[in-house]
Write a protein that holds these residues in place. Structure first.
Motif, mmCIF file in Angstrom:
data_model
loop_
_atom_site.group_PDB
_atom_site.id
_atom_site.type_symbol
_atom_site.label_atom_id
_atom_site.label_comp_id
_atom_site.label_asym_id
_atom_site.label_seq_id
_atom_site.Cartn_x
_atom_site.Cartn_y
_atom_site.Cartn_z
ATOM 1 N N ALA A 226 18.040 44.492 -30.075
ATOM 2 C CA ALA A 226 17.289 45.433 -29.238
ATOM 3 C C ALA A 226 16.345 46.285 -30.084
ATOM 4 C CB ALA A 226 18.258 46.316 -28.463
ATOM 5 N N VAL A 227 16.799 46.724 -31.243
ATOM 6 C CA VAL A 227 15.946 47.536 -32.121
ATOM 7 C C VAL A 227 14.781 46.700 -32.656
ATOM 8 C CG1 VAL A 227 15.881 48.731 -34.345
ATOM 9 C CG2 VAL A 227 17.743 49.178 -32.749
ATOM 10 N N ILE A 228 15.069 45.495 -33.095
ATOM 11 C CA ILE A 228 14.004 44.634 -33.602
ATOM 12 C C ILE A 228 13.036 44.259 -32.477
ATOM 13 C CG2 ILE A 228 13.498 42.390 -34.648
ATOM 14 C CD1 ILE A 228 16.118 42.685 -36.197
ATOM 15 N N GLY A 229 13.553 44.047 -31.269
ATOM 16 C CA GLY A 229 12.690 43.787 -30.127
ATOM 17 C C GLY A 229 11.792 44.973 -29.812
ATOM 18 N N GLY A 230 12.334 46.186 -29.927
ATOM 19 C CA GLY A 230 11.517 47.386 -29.719
ATOM 20 C C GLY A 230 10.433 47.528 -30.772
ATOM 21 N N ILE A 231 10.774 47.210 -32.007
ATOM 22 C CA ILE A 231 9.772 47.238 -33.078
ATOM 23 C C ILE A 231 8.694 46.188 -32.825
ATOM 24 C CG2 ILE A 231 9.424 46.772 -35.545
ATOM 25 C CD1 ILE A 231 12.219 48.044 -35.988
ATOM 26 N N ALA A 232 9.101 45.016 -32.329
ATOM 27 C CA ALA A 232 8.135 43.965 -32.024
ATOM 28 C C ALA A 232 7.202 44.393 -30.891
ATOM 29 C CB ALA A 232 8.853 42.665 -31.669
ATOM 30 N N VAL A 233 7.740 45.122 -29.896
ATOM 31 C CA VAL A 233 6.890 45.639 -28.814
ATOM 32 C C VAL A 233 5.870 46.621 -29.377
ATOM 33 C CG1 VAL A 233 6.890 47.114 -26.767
ATOM 34 C CG2 VAL A 233 8.534 45.252 -26.953
ATOM 35 N N ALA A 234 6.322 47.518 -30.251
ATOM 36 C CA ALA A 234 5.405 48.492 -30.851
ATOM 37 C C ALA A 234 4.327 47.781 -31.670
ATOM 38 C CB ALA A 234 6.179 49.478 -31.724
ATOM 39 N N LEU A 235 4.709 46.764 -32.422
ATOM 40 C CA LEU A 235 3.739 45.998 -33.204
ATOM 41 C C LEU A 235 2.754 45.267 -32.295
ATOM 42 C CD1 LEU A 235 2.782 45.005 -35.972
ATOM 43 C CD2 LEU A 235 4.422 43.142 -35.752
ATOM 44 N N ALA A 236 3.234 44.738 -31.171
ATOM 45 C CA ALA A 236 2.344 44.061 -30.230
ATOM 46 C C ALA A 236 1.329 45.034 -29.637
ATOM 47 C CB ALA A 236 3.157 43.385 -29.127
ATOM 48 N N VAL A 237 1.755 46.250 -29.336
ATOM 49 C CA VAL A 237 0.835 47.252 -28.796
ATOM 50 C C VAL A 237 -0.226 47.611 -29.842
ATOM 51 C CG1 VAL A 237 0.657 49.654 -28.028
ATOM 52 C CG2 VAL A 237 2.424 48.165 -27.093
ATOM 53 N N ILE A 238 0.203 47.799 -31.077
ATOM 54 C CA ILE A 238 -0.745 48.123 -32.154
ATOM 55 C C ILE A 238 -1.736 46.976 -32.348
ATOM 56 C CG2 ILE A 238 -0.932 48.486 -34.645
ATOM 57 C CD1 ILE A 238 1.733 50.057 -34.415
ATOM 58 N N ALA A 239 -1.241 45.739 -32.321
ATOM 59 C CA ALA A 239 -2.125 44.584 -32.489
ATOM 60 C C ALA A 239 -3.083 44.448 -31.313
ATOM 61 C CB ALA A 239 -1.296 43.314 -32.646
ATOM 62 N N TRP A 240 -2.614 44.736 -30.110
ATOM 63 C CA TRP A 240 -3.488 44.678 -28.943
ATOM 64 C C TRP A 240 -4.604 45.710 -29.058
ATOM 65 C CZ3 TRP A 240 -3.831 48.324 -24.791
ATOM 66 C CH2 TRP A 240 -4.648 47.902 -23.746
ATOM 67 N N LEU A 241 -4.251 46.914 -29.497
ATOM 68 C CA LEU A 241 -5.270 47.947 -29.681
ATOM 69 C C LEU A 241 -6.255 47.570 -30.788
ATOM 70 C CD1 LEU A 241 -3.082 51.152 -29.308
ATOM 71 C CD2 LEU A 241 -4.770 50.255 -27.700
ATOM 72 N N GLY A 242 -5.753 46.975 -31.866
ATOM 73 C CA GLY A 242 -6.635 46.528 -32.942
ATOM 74 C C GLY A 242 -7.581 45.436 -32.492
#
Length: 68
Positions: A9-25
């Motif tokens: 769950a923690v790694i999945g949450g980190i992956a969601v945060a990374l996906a949001v950052i990549a989408w914004l980039g």
């Protein structure tokens, strides 16, 4: 919820945060003014793999939560 579910769950949450950052980039790259300043980060690929990891990890955690 056991320890492996918490870790996923923690790694999945980190992956969601990374996906949001990549989408914004990627969005920022598409709206740039100077078309010659491309950059070096493959934001689309980072977004895809981070979102895939998030969906898989959080899906397994959710399946285990609702099974119990």
């Amino acid at each position: 919820m056991n320890d492996s579910d918490k870790i996923m769950a923690v790694i999945g949450g980190i992956a969601v945060a990374l996906a949001v950052i990549a989408w914004l980039g990627d969005r920022r790259r598409m709206k740039r003014r100077d078309l010659d300043r491309v950059g070096f980060m493959p934001w689309t690929s980072v977004f895809f793999f981070a979102l895939m990891a998030a969906v898989l990890l959080l899906g397994v955690v959710g399946k285990d939560l609702f099974r119990s």
